[in-house]
Design an enzyme around this catalytic site. Structure first.
Site, PDB file in Angstrom:
ATOM      1  N   SER A   6      38.161  62.826  56.814  1.00  0.00           N
ATOM      2  CA  SER A   6      39.131  63.047  57.887  1.00  0.00           C
ATOM      3  C   SER A   6      38.393  63.232  59.206  1.00  0.00           C
ATOM      4  O   SER A   6      37.578  64.144  59.347  1.00  0.00           O
ATOM      5  CB  SER A   6      39.961  64.299  57.594  1.00  0.00           C
ATOM      6  N   HIS A  31      40.462  58.620  57.154  1.00  0.00           N
ATOM      7  CA  HIS A  31      41.709  59.377  57.203  1.00  0.00           C
ATOM      8  C   HIS A  31      41.956  59.848  58.643  1.00  0.00           C
ATOM      9  O   HIS A  31      41.131  60.547  59.231  1.00  0.00           O
ATOM     10  CB  HIS A  31      41.593  60.573  56.256  1.00  0.00           C
ATOM     11  N   ASP A  33      44.489  61.913  60.999  1.00  0.00           N
ATOM     12  CA  ASP A  33      45.571  62.901  61.002  1.00  0.00           C
ATOM     13  C   ASP A  33      46.292  62.878  62.340  1.00  0.00           C
ATOM     14  O   ASP A  33      45.714  63.200  63.378  1.00  0.00           O
ATOM     15  CB  ASP A  33      44.995  64.301  60.755  1.00  0.00           C
ATOM     16  N   MET A  35      49.341  64.459  64.469  1.00  0.00           N
ATOM     17  CA  MET A  35      50.243  65.630  64.516  1.00  0.00           C
ATOM     18  C   MET A  35      50.953  65.654  65.876  1.00  0.00           C
ATOM     19  O   MET A  35      50.337  65.365  66.898  1.00  0.00           O
ATOM     20  CB  MET A  35      49.436  66.919  64.360  1.00  0.00           C
ATOM     21  N   HIS A  64      47.750  59.539  58.288  1.00  0.00           N
ATOM     22  CA  HIS A  64      48.576  60.628  57.745  1.00  0.00           C
ATOM     23  C   HIS A  64      49.436  61.179  58.879  1.00  0.00           C
ATOM     24  O   HIS A  64      48.938  61.842  59.781  1.00  0.00           O
ATOM     25  CB  HIS A  64      47.624  61.697  57.170  1.00  0.00           C
ATOM     26  N   MET A  66      51.960  63.684  60.471  1.00  0.00           N
ATOM     27  CA  MET A  66      52.560  65.027  60.364  1.00  0.00           C
ATOM     28  C   MET A  66      53.429  65.193  61.602  1.00  0.00           C
ATOM     29  O   MET A  66      53.058  65.860  62.566  1.00  0.00           O
ATOM     30  CB  MET A  66      51.446  66.094  60.291  1.00  0.00           C
ATOM     31  N   MET A 135      49.330  67.795  49.407  1.00  0.00           N
ATOM     32  CA  MET A 135      48.594  68.692  50.307  1.00  0.00           C
ATOM     33  C   MET A 135      48.058  69.879  49.503  1.00  0.00           C
ATOM     34  O   MET A 135      48.812  70.548  48.792  1.00  0.00           O
ATOM     35  CB  MET A 135      49.503  69.219  51.427  1.00  0.00           C
ATOM     36  N   GLY A 140      48.156  70.902  59.187  1.00  0.00           N
ATOM     37  CA  GLY A 140      48.008  71.304  60.588  1.00  0.00           C
ATOM     38  C   GLY A 140      46.574  71.511  61.030  1.00  0.00           C
ATOM     39  O   GLY A 140      46.263  71.286  62.192  1.00  0.00           O
ATOM     40  N   PHE A 141      45.708  71.916  60.110  1.00  0.00           N
ATOM     41  CA  PHE A 141      44.345  72.264  60.512  1.00  0.00           C
ATOM     42  C   PHE A 141      43.335  71.887  59.430  1.00  0.00           C
ATOM     43  O   PHE A 141      43.654  71.974  58.237  1.00  0.00           O
ATOM     44  CB  PHE A 141      44.239  73.772  60.793  1.00  0.00           C
ATOM     45  N   GLY A 143      39.530  72.695  57.611  1.00  0.00           N
ATOM     46  CA  GLY A 143      38.721  73.877  57.302  1.00  0.00           C
ATOM     47  C   GLY A 143      39.444  75.009  56.603  1.00  0.00           C
ATOM     48  O   GLY A 143      38.961  76.136  56.604  1.00  0.00           O
ATOM     49  N   ASP A 173      44.550  66.323  49.779  1.00  0.00           N
ATOM     50  CA  ASP A 173      44.099  66.547  51.159  1.00  0.00           C
ATOM     51  C   ASP A 173      44.052  68.047  51.460  1.00  0.00           C
ATOM     52  O   ASP A 173      45.091  68.711  51.464  1.00  0.00           O
ATOM     53  CB  ASP A 173      45.082  65.841  52.108  1.00  0.00           C
ATOM     54  N   GLY A 195      37.416  66.671  55.250  1.00  0.00           N
ATOM     55  CA  GLY A 195      37.075  66.768  56.668  1.00  0.00           C
ATOM     56  C   GLY A 195      35.877  67.646  56.891  1.00  0.00           C
ATOM     57  O   GLY A 195      34.757  67.170  57.131  1.00  0.00           O
ATOM     58  N   SER A 196      36.066  68.963  56.782  1.00  0.00           N
ATOM     59  CA  SER A 196      34.985  69.899  57.104  1.00  0.00           C
ATOM     60  C   SER A 196      33.806  69.763  56.142  1.00  0.00           C
ATOM     61  O   SER A 196      32.655  69.938  56.546  1.00  0.00           O
ATOM     62  CB  SER A 196      35.507  71.337  57.127  1.00  0.00           C
TER      63      SER A 196
HETATM   64  C1  DX5 Z   1      45.275  68.995  57.465  1.00  0.00           C
HETATM   65  C2  DX5 Z   1      44.832  67.559  57.415  1.00  0.00           C
HETATM   66  C3  DX5 Z   1      43.591  67.320  56.672  1.00  0.00           C
HETATM   67  C4  DX5 Z   1      42.366  68.033  57.160  1.00  0.00           C
HETATM   68  C5  DX5 Z   1      41.471  68.251  55.970  1.00  0.00           C
HETATM   69  O1  DX5 Z   1      46.555  69.029  57.981  1.00  0.00           O
HETATM   70  O2  DX5 Z   1      45.838  66.776  56.828  1.00  0.00           O
HETATM   71  O3  DX5 Z   1      43.340  65.923  56.546  1.00  0.00           O
HETATM   72  O4  DX5 Z   1      41.660  67.343  58.140  1.00  0.00           O
HETATM   73  O5  DX5 Z   1      40.380  69.013  56.374  1.00  0.00           O
HETATM   74  P1  DX5 Z   1      39.496  69.836  55.337  1.00  0.00           P
HETATM   75  O6  DX5 Z   1      38.862  68.846  54.404  1.00  0.00           O
HETATM   76  O7  DX5 Z   1      38.508  70.522  56.224  1.00  0.00           O
HETATM   77  O8  DX5 Z   1      40.397  70.796  54.625  1.00  0.00           O
HETATM   78 ZN    ZN Z   2      45.411  64.669  56.379  1.00  0.00          ZN
END
Ligand code: DX5
Ligand code: ZN
Length: 213
Positions: A6, A31, A33, A35, A64, A66, A135, A140-141, A143, A173, A195-196
């Site tokens: 991500s 990926h 995201d 929002m 993705h 949101m 999910m 939303g975030f 990490g 995810d 992501g993180s």
């Molecule tokens: C959250 C996103 C994810 C996010 C995953 O709303 O949909 O794609 O970036 O990040 P990590 O892998 O850090 O949880």
């Molecule tokens: Zn995502």
């Protein structure tokens, strides 16, 4: 296991470099995201940045959404020919219509379920889907901590998928890393978003490989 890093966890000051790093690192999908600040309490990137991402990317995009208005955002991104666009079942009154629209645009349709949403909610949509995204954090975030109950939910979804559409993929995810990847594989997951874990690693290529089990 396919891996979709991500870019939400990338450094947007050097996004070009950070996208090249995951593509050169052997990722399977990118990926993205999106929002809108209404459906989730955060805002990310819109068409200007996603257009640039698509130009740099050498791997297929996995967008993705949101957002509250899925139609509006699909119209913004369809010309980029992403491989997948996923939308939340909780934000859409007419999910079957959206699936038909994506299919007609040549984009693989995927539906996202928040942590509280039961897999049975989409039982009668499974035959028309290419992927279901579960999910494992609240959207939303990046990490956040992995929500463990998604493992059991994955197994329930897998049973439904085997019944209605065995070729439909399961994507997870949120909070994915090299520790929980094995139980996700065992539960029947086909694609992970990370992501993180990927962007926080010293070696991005090794981090991606550690998830491609
Ligand atoms: C959250 C996103 C994810 C996010 C995953 O709303 O949909 O794609 O970036 O990040 P990590 O892998 O850090 O949880
Ligand atoms: Zn995502």
């Amino acid at each position: 296991m396919l891996v979709a890093p991500s870019i939400l966890s990338a450094d947007f000051g050097k996004l070009n470099e950070d996208i090249k790093a995951i593509c050169d690192g052997g990722c399977d999908l990118i990926h993205v995201d999106v929002m809108d600040g209404h459906y989730v309490p955060n805002m990310t990137i819109g068409p200007v940045v996603v257009n640039s991402v698509a130009k740099i990317a050498t791997k297929p995009l996995d967008i993705h959404l949101m957002v509250e208005d899925n139609n509006f955002f699909i119209d913004l991104f369809s010309h980029l020919k992403p491989k997948y666009i996923s939308f939340h079942i909780e934000s859409e009154n007419h999910p079957h219509r959206i699936i038909q629209k994506l299919r007609a645009l040549g984009i693989k349709p995927a539906i996202v379920l928040n942590p509280h949403t039961r897999p049975e909610e989409i039982e009668y949509l499974l035959a028309d889907l290419d992927m279901v995204l579960l999910m494992s954090v609240n959207p939303g975030f990046g990490g956040q901590k992995f929500i463990q109950s998604v493992v059991d939910k994955t197994k329930k979804l897998k049973t439904l998928i085997n019944k209605y559409n065995p070729s439909c993929l399961i994507q997870i995810d949120g909070g994915v890393n090299d520790k929980n990847i094995h139980e996700l594989k065992d539960a029947g997951v086909d694609v992970v978003v990370a992501g993180s874990y990927v962007y926080g690693a010293n070696n991005i290529k090794e981090a991606i490989s550690s998830l491609q089990i």
